[in-house]
Design a protein around this motif. Structure first.
Motif, PDB file in Angstrom:
ATOM      1  N   PRO A 185      29.807-145.801  15.097  1.00 39.79           N
ATOM      2  CA  PRO A 185      30.455-147.021  15.583  1.00 39.79           C
ATOM      3  C   PRO A 185      31.372-146.754  16.764  1.00 39.79           C
ATOM      4  O   PRO A 185      31.834-145.629  16.967  1.00 39.79           O
ATOM      5  CB  PRO A 185      31.270-147.477  14.362  1.00 39.79           C
ATOM      6  N   ILE A 186      31.603-147.785  17.544  1.00 42.91           N
ATOM      7  CA  ILE A 186      32.658-147.717  18.551  1.00 42.91           C
ATOM      8  C   ILE A 186      33.984-147.805  17.802  1.00 42.91           C
ATOM      9  O   ILE A 186      34.212-148.746  17.029  1.00 42.91           O
ATOM     10  CB  ILE A 186      32.519-148.855  19.567  1.00 42.91           C
ATOM     11  N   GLN A 187      34.852-146.818  17.990  1.00 44.18           N
ATOM     12  CA  GLN A 187      36.081-146.739  17.216  1.00 44.18           C
ATOM     13  C   GLN A 187      37.171-147.614  17.824  1.00 44.18           C
ATOM     14  O   GLN A 187      37.166-147.918  19.007  1.00 44.18           O
ATOM     15  CB  GLN A 187      36.562-145.287  17.148  1.00 44.18           C
ATOM     16  N   ASN A 188      38.128-148.005  16.961  1.00 43.66           N
ATOM     17  CA  ASN A 188      39.346-148.701  17.386  1.00 43.66           C
ATOM     18  C   ASN A 188      39.054-149.995  18.142  1.00 43.66           C
ATOM     19  O   ASN A 188      39.666-150.286  19.175  1.00 43.66           O
ATOM     20  CB  ASN A 188      40.217-147.770  18.238  1.00 43.66           C
ATOM     21  N   LEU A 189      38.107-150.770  17.616  1.00 41.19           N
ATOM     22  CA  LEU A 189      37.793-152.058  18.231  1.00 41.19           C
ATOM     23  C   LEU A 189      39.008-152.984  18.157  1.00 41.19           C
ATOM     24  O   LEU A 189      39.760-152.975  17.178  1.00 41.19           O
ATOM     25  CB  LEU A 189      36.615-152.714  17.511  1.00 41.19           C
ATOM     26  N   THR A 190      39.196-153.780  19.177  1.00 38.56           N
ATOM     27  CA  THR A 190      40.283-154.755  19.179  1.00 38.56           C
ATOM     28  C   THR A 190      39.757-156.185  19.026  1.00 38.56           C
ATOM     29  O   THR A 190      40.518-157.136  19.112  1.00 38.56           O
ATOM     30  CB  THR A 190      41.093-154.660  20.479  1.00 38.56           C
ATOM     31  N   THR A 191      38.457-156.320  18.782  1.00 40.16           N
ATOM     32  CA  THR A 191      37.835-157.621  18.574  1.00 40.16           C
ATOM     33  C   THR A 191      36.503-157.414  17.856  1.00 40.16           C
ATOM     34  O   THR A 191      35.925-156.333  17.904  1.00 40.16           O
ATOM     35  CB  THR A 191      37.593-158.345  19.914  1.00 40.16           C
ATOM     36  N   TRP A 198      34.425-154.605   8.388  1.00 39.38           N
ATOM     37  CA  TRP A 198      34.416-153.140   8.324  1.00 39.38           C
ATOM     38  C   TRP A 198      34.328-152.559   9.733  1.00 39.38           C
ATOM     39  O   TRP A 198      33.492-152.960  10.548  1.00 39.38           O
ATOM     40  CB  TRP A 198      33.213-152.650   7.536  1.00 39.38           C
ATOM     41  N   GLY A 199      35.184-151.571  10.010  1.00 40.95           N
ATOM     42  CA  GLY A 199      35.158-150.883  11.296  1.00 40.95           C
ATOM     43  C   GLY A 199      35.552-149.435  11.133  1.00 40.95           C
ATOM     44  O   GLY A 199      35.568-148.894  10.025  1.00 40.95           O
ATOM     45  N   GLY A 200      35.876-148.791  12.244  1.00 37.22           N
ATOM     46  CA  GLY A 200      36.261-147.382  12.221  1.00 37.22           C
ATOM     47  C   GLY A 200      37.473-147.143  13.097  1.00 37.22           C
ATOM     48  O   GLY A 200      37.620-147.752  14.168  1.00 37.22           O
ATOM     49  N   ASN A 201      38.372-146.280  12.642  1.00 38.07           N
ATOM     50  CA  ASN A 201      39.585-145.943  13.396  1.00 38.07           C
ATOM     51  C   ASN A 201      39.708-144.436  13.547  1.00 38.07           C
ATOM     52  O   ASN A 201      39.412-143.682  12.616  1.00 38.07           O
ATOM     53  CB  ASN A 201      40.851-146.447  12.676  1.00 38.07           C
ATOM     54  N   THR A 249      26.019-153.614  11.149  1.00 38.37           N
ATOM     55  CA  THR A 249      24.841-152.743  11.145  1.00 38.37           C
ATOM     56  C   THR A 249      25.242-151.273  11.194  1.00 38.37           C
ATOM     57  O   THR A 249      24.561-150.423  10.618  1.00 38.37           O
ATOM     58  CB  THR A 249      23.933-153.079  12.339  1.00 38.37           C
ATOM     59  N   THR A 250      26.366-150.973  11.845  1.00 38.59           N
ATOM     60  CA  THR A 250      26.810-149.573  11.929  1.00 38.59           C
ATOM     61  C   THR A 250      27.075-148.995  10.559  1.00 38.59           C
ATOM     62  O   THR A 250      26.854-147.806  10.323  1.00 38.59           O
ATOM     63  CB  THR A 250      28.095-149.474  12.771  1.00 38.59           C
ATOM     64  N   ALA A 251      27.558-149.805   9.613  1.00 40.93           N
ATOM     65  CA  ALA A 251      27.881-149.309   8.281  1.00 40.93           C
ATOM     66  C   ALA A 251      26.637-149.117   7.431  1.00 40.93           C
ATOM     67  O   ALA A 251      26.648-148.340   6.475  1.00 40.93           O
ATOM     68  CB  ALA A 251      28.833-150.280   7.576  1.00 40.93           C
ATOM     69  N   VAL A 252      25.555-149.800   7.773  1.00 45.72           N
ATOM     70  CA  VAL A 252      24.346-149.743   6.963  1.00 45.72           C
ATOM     71  C   VAL A 252      23.372-148.696   7.478  1.00 45.72           C
ATOM     72  O   VAL A 252      22.786-147.927   6.713  1.00 45.72           O
ATOM     73  CB  VAL A 252      23.667-151.126   6.932  1.00 45.72           C
ATOM     74  N   ALA A 253      23.227-148.636   8.788  1.00 48.71           N
ATOM     75  CA  ALA A 253      22.209-147.775   9.391  1.00 48.71           C
ATOM     76  C   ALA A 253      22.755-146.430   9.854  1.00 48.71           C
ATOM     77  O   ALA A 253      22.078-145.703  10.558  1.00 48.71           O
ATOM     78  CB  ALA A 253      21.570-148.495  10.572  1.00 48.71           C
ATOM     79  N   ASN A 254      23.994-146.107   9.450  1.00 45.31           N
ATOM     80  CA  ASN A 254      24.606-144.833   9.831  1.00 45.31           C
ATOM     81  C   ASN A 254      24.692-144.664  11.345  1.00 45.31           C
ATOM     82  O   ASN A 254      24.558-143.568  11.872  1.00 45.31           O
ATOM     83  CB  ASN A 254      23.845-143.655   9.222  1.00 45.31           C
ATOM     84  N   LEU A 255      24.888-145.775  12.035  1.00 44.01           N
ATOM     85  CA  LEU A 255      25.133-145.700  13.472  1.00 44.01           C
ATOM     86  C   LEU A 255      26.531-145.166  13.722  1.00 44.01           C
ATOM     87  O   LEU A 255      27.435-145.357  12.915  1.00 44.01           O
ATOM     88  CB  LEU A 255      25.021-147.086  14.098  1.00 44.01           C
ATOM     89  N   ALA A 281      35.489-153.796  22.840  1.00 46.31           N
ATOM     90  CA  ALA A 281      34.503-154.586  22.115  1.00 46.31           C
ATOM     91  C   ALA A 281      33.161-153.878  22.097  1.00 46.31           C
ATOM     92  O   ALA A 281      32.831-153.097  22.988  1.00 46.31           O
ATOM     93  CB  ALA A 281      34.349-155.966  22.747  1.00 46.31           C
ATOM     94  N   ASN A 282      32.404-154.154  21.059  1.00 41.01           N
ATOM     95  CA  ASN A 282      31.017-153.705  20.987  1.00 41.01           C
ATOM     96  C   ASN A 282      30.182-154.794  21.666  1.00 41.01           C
ATOM     97  O   ASN A 282      29.455-155.535  21.035  1.00 41.01           O
ATOM     98  CB  ASN A 282      30.625-153.525  19.517  1.00 41.01           C
ATOM     99  N   ASP A 283      30.329-154.890  22.976  1.00 42.96           N
ATOM    100  CA  ASP A 283      29.891-156.070  23.709  1.00 42.96           C
ATOM    101  C   ASP A 283      28.410-156.002  24.062  1.00 42.96           C
ATOM    102  O   ASP A 283      27.841-154.945  24.281  1.00 42.96           O
ATOM    103  CB  ASP A 283      30.721-156.221  24.986  1.00 42.96           C
TER     104      ASP A 283
END
Length: 576
Positions: A258-264, A339-342, A250-256, A153-155
């Motif tokens: 992302p933490i990949q392969n989130l499960t939640t 939206w996420g990243g894998n 926010t990761t998709a907008v601000a070019n952060l 998680a991006n906790d």
């Protein structure tokens, strides 16, 4: 490889072996001569019975044998090295011959790809050999990937979700990257006038929820910048949660990064002024985009298995015609998935549990839900060869659905569904000019910005994104098929073509059934909450070319929570 090249290779290798053999023979003769000269002269007669008894080796003999063995070893190494060089030379020569042939054929069968683009393709992408692989039968993966079994998680402590009014973040001066810890959180002012939430048509499959100012203010003003959330859990943290408008992380907008392969989706930060929807219209009233019965199954995070996925898919399609079923599952995908990243392949059950994934995994889940209803689909990936040089990895994966006559482009990630229009048709249709977003330039790329914009444009379009196409199936019933190989098949009337890829593999089946009278509760309570945001910024649609709007001073009202009850079994009967 041509016959002349085979003859040359054979002669070359034979020459090497003959030369090596000459070295070996010369070494043996030299060693024998050395041993003969070193023997002492013996004038005593040798008895007949002892003439065949070998003499004991001397130290000189042992040295000669060791020297010969070393020479043999070195000669063998030289032969192996030469053979390796010859193999590499021949392979490179054959690759070059193949590539020249492929590029020549590509210029004929795909004239839309210019001479400056073909050299940018790798050997698999430029290949024009016929695609003749046979499909395989596979079963559903009911468990999922091992790495998706634990929570990733991006906790952030104390927060299940965060909302940010800022789309542009400061960079870390040492790394040059945007820093997620600097994401401002939307401020809430509980003293702002509250909203009143009303639900109408709750006895139909498509209730309408309206938010107005409470009390006398509602007689004169209509709130703007209104945000809605819906769930079957009053904490708004179950897998049934969906929002209107849907929001980009926010990761998709601000070019952060992302933490990949989130499960939640736990702990994600959402940028409140950009939605993933293309048809968003600011409103204070929301009509359910899919039948409310889709929320009839309880989906508690941490307690979702493959049967929940199958039953949800069949619940979505229950009683609908094929066209309506495709639209229903498309709507469900675009409204409920984030939206996420894998970096690792996900199975549909993984994405369904997580609710967040990259484009390929999101659309693969949508395709799986369609397949559970007997509808065929395939993945289509795309990129522009020139843009890929500028943005390595800048491609996308969507879905194409077979309606019995044609392939239809469907993308729940970028929010575009085009009945009877495939990705191949983008170059011939005005819809291909639909924008995805503006090109972004790093500080290192800024000097080339004007030249890039003049040659390619200022915004990415679907036509550009699918200029070169790759077709696939994550279940690997057929290998990936590149556009030029399939184009060759359609011209030569042999092998698979762009139209026929995906029509021959067997659909996966499951013994899991869905019975509304057994699987659905008699009643389900739907919770809804709404609030508004006072800001100089407004929500922008997906694909908007407007600059990102940031307002650190934006203020949100407190959530107003309401609920209503539905009878999902009865609603399914009335909507058939």
């Amino acid at each position: 490889m041509t016959s002349d090249m085979r003859t040359f290779a054979t002669r070359f290798v034979c020459s090497v072996l003959v030369a090596s053999g000459t070295i070996l023979i010369a070494s043996v003769n030299a060693a024998a001569q050395t041993a003969e000269i070193a023997q002492p002269v013996n004038l005593d007669p040798v008895p007949n019975y002892a003439r065949n008894v070998p003499a004991a080796p001397t130290e000189t003999d042992a040295a000669a044998i060791a020297a010969l063995s070393e020479k043999l070893s070195k000669a063998d190494q030289r032969v192996q090295q030469l053979e390796g060089w010859v193999g590499t030379l021949l392979a490179r020569s054959q690759d070059e011959i193949d590539r020249r042939r492929w590029e020549a054929e590509a210029r004929l069968i795909a004239p839309e790809l210019g001479p400056d683009e073909l050299p940018l393709l790798n050997r698999w992408e430029v290949n024009t050999d016929l695609f003749e692989e046979k499909p395989q039968k596979v079963e559903w993966d009911t468990v999922g990937a091992a790495h998706m079994q634990r929570e990733v998680a991006n906790d952030r402590p104390g927060m299940f979700y965060r909302y940010s009014p800022v789309g542009t973040l400061p960079k870390d001066p040492t790394t040059g990257r945007y820093t997620g810890d600097d994401v401002p959180t939307l401020k809430v002012d509980a003293t702002l006038p509250p909203l009143r939430v009303a639900v109408t048509k709750s006895d139909t499959p498509w209730p309408t929820v309206t938010a107005t100012y409470a009390g006398w203010r509602g007689l004169f003003w209509t709130p703007s910048n209104v945000y809605f959330e819906f769930d079957t859990d009053p904490s708004f943290t179950s897998r049934n949660l969906w929002r209107y408008p849907t929001l980009m992380p926010t990761t998709a907008v601000a070019n952060l990064k992302p933490i990949q392969n989130l499960t939640t989706t736990k702990g994600l930060s959402y940028y409140i002024f950009r939605t993933t929807l293309r048809d968003y219209v600011p409103t204070n009233a929301v009509r359910f985009p899919f039948r409310v019965t889709a929320m009839g199954l309880p989906l508690e995070r941490g307690n979702i298995d493959f049967s929940h996925l199958v039953k949800t898919a069949k619940l979505l399609g229950h009683g609908l015609t094929q066209d309506d079923l495709i639209r229903e599952i498309y709507e469900y995908g675009r409204m409920t998935l984030t939206w996420g990243g894998n970096t690792i392949e996900h199975q549909p059950i993984d994405t369904f549990r997580a609710g967040v994934a990259a484009c390929g995994a999101v659309n693969d889940l949508v395709g799986a839900m369609l397949e559970m209803n007997g509808i065929r689909s395939r993945l289509v990936g795309g990129f522009d060869p020139r843009i890929r040089v500028w943005y390595p990895g800048g491609g996308h994966t969507a879905l194409e659905v077979w309606n019995g006559q044609r392939w239809s482009f469907l993308d729940s990630f970028l929010d575009l569904y085009l009945p009877n229009v495939s990705a191949k048709d983008f170059a011939l249709s005005s819809i291909g000019k639909t924008t995805i977003g503006k090109f972004q330039f790093t500080s290192e790329q800024q000097p080339y910005r004007e030249a890039f914009s003049k040659a390619i444009g200022t915004a990415y379009t679907f036509e550009q994104l699918f200029r070169y196409r790759i077709y696939g199936d994550k279940a690997v019933r057929l290998p990936l098929a590149h556009m030029l190989r399939l184009r060759a098949g359609s011209i030569k009337s042999s092998g698979l073509s762009e139209a026929s890829y995906g029509l021959t593999w067997p659909l996966r089946t499951t013994d899991i059934t869905f019975d509304p009278n057994f699987d659905l509760p008699e009643t389900t309570r739907i919770y809804v909450r709404a609030r508004y945001v006072r800001s100089s910024c407004a929500v922008q649609q997906n694909g908007s070319l407007a600059a990102k709007c940031s307002d650190p001073d934006a203020i949100a009202s407190a959530w107003t929570v309401s609920s209503f009850q539905i009878r999902p079994q009865d609603l399914l009967r009335t909507s058939n």
